[in-house]
Scaffold this active site. Structure first.
Site, mmCIF file in Angstrom:
data_model
loop_
_atom_site.group_PDB
_atom_site.id
_atom_site.type_symbol
_atom_site.label_atom_id
_atom_site.label_comp_id
_atom_site.label_asym_id
_atom_site.label_seq_id
_atom_site.Cartn_x
_atom_site.Cartn_y
_atom_site.Cartn_z
ATOM 1 N N ASP A 257 0.882 -1.246 0.097
ATOM 2 C CA ASP A 257 0.142 0.183 0.078
ATOM 3 C C ASP A 257 0.853 1.406 -0.034
ATOM 4 O O ASP A 257 0.841 2.341 0.926
ATOM 5 C CB ASP A 257 -0.984 -0.019 0.966
ATOM 6 C CG ASP A 257 -1.891 -1.055 1.256
ATOM 7 O OD1 ASP A 257 -1.971 -2.009 0.153
ATOM 8 O OD2 ASP A 257 -2.813 -1.203 1.922
ATOM 9 N N LYS B 252 -6.665 -5.041 -3.019
ATOM 10 C CA LYS B 252 -7.470 -5.593 -1.833
ATOM 11 C C LYS B 252 -8.484 -4.461 -1.319
ATOM 12 O O LYS B 252 -8.434 -3.272 -1.571
ATOM 13 C CB LYS B 252 -6.734 -5.982 -0.827
ATOM 14 C CG LYS B 252 -5.728 -4.866 -0.253
ATOM 15 C CD LYS B 252 -4.571 -5.445 0.838
ATOM 16 C CE LYS B 252 -3.913 -4.424 1.351
ATOM 17 N NZ LYS B 252 -4.415 -3.288 2.100
ATOM 18 N N CYS C 129 -2.274 -2.844 7.769
ATOM 19 C CA CYS C 129 -2.021 -3.674 6.690
ATOM 20 C C CYS C 129 -0.658 -4.506 6.552
ATOM 21 O O CYS C 129 -0.886 -5.716 6.161
ATOM 22 C CB CYS C 129 -2.139 -2.817 5.247
ATOM 23 S SG CYS C 129 -3.867 -2.228 5.052
#
Ligand code: ZN
Length: 218
Positions: free
Chosen positions: A22, A120, A165
């Protein structure tokens, strides 16, 4: 009791992968869900990436009315917790909306040899911090199967945010049987109500190694 941490294949090994989580505009200091100093990881991740034969990326990738957005829930504010059918969910500012500039990977990320990008959080009713299993803890992304089919048994995690995450991905990698490390200085955290200390505690207990970029780059 802490689990024994299985030993890590070195970065250059075909058995090892770098999982870059990310590194997206909305998680940068000027983004919609800023992670303090988040842009500092980009040059370091570029250097790390060059040492790995296998590089994989994730991208948080939500529909505009995603269930993790406080704006979806009347009277709720970002960073509150609510109960969803699958369990507690922290609410966030709108972020990483599919196709938006905020959802784009940081422009200075240079990992041209990366082979796989997992998007995701695309189901409007289920969040996914983890690159392996969505927040309902049942829906799998396919990443574990991809790694196994390619003979990869070691996963090094870096990126944003460390206490959400990155930590969830590392814990799931361990739970799936991969030797797992978090490259601590190639991550930055949100640190919401002690979430950073909690994440390190769970990762230690699960047998996730904690390494530094310098150890891998020397
Ligand atoms: Zn998200």
């Amino acid at each position: 009791m802490s689990q024994a941490a299985p030993s890590l294949a070195p970065p250059a090994s075909p058995r090892a992968a770098l999982l870059v989580i990310d590194v997206q505009n909305d998680f940068m200091p000027s983004g919609r869900l800023p992670v303090a100093d988040g842009d500092a990881v980009v040059p370091l991740i570029n250097r790390l990436g060059a040492r790995f034969a296998n590089v994989l990326l994730t991208q948080d990738w939500h529909p505009a009315d995603h269930v993790s957005f406080a704006s979806r829930h009347a009277g709720r504010r970002p960073f509150e917790q609510i109960a969803l059918p699958y369990g507690p969910q922290t609410l966030w500012p709108d972020h990483c909306v599919q196709g938006s500039e905020g959802a784009a990977l940081h422009a200075e990320l240079e990992l041209p040899h990366a082979r796989l990008l997992i998007r995701k959080g695309g189901d409007r009713e289920i969040d996914s911090y983890s690159a392996f299993v969505e927040a309902d803890r049942r829906t799998r992304t396919g990443l574990a199967g991809y790694l196994r089919e390619r003979g990869i048994d070691t996963v090094y995690c870096c990126g944003l945010a460390l206490d959400f995450c990155v930590a969830w991905s590392a814990l799931d990698a361990r739970a799936d049987g991969f030797a797992t490390a978090v490259i601590a200085d190639a991550c930055r955290a949100i640190d919401l109500d002690g979430s950073l200390a909690g994440a390190w505690q769970w990762m230690d207990q699960a047998g996730v190694h904690r390494v530094t970029a310098a150890e891998l780059l020397r």
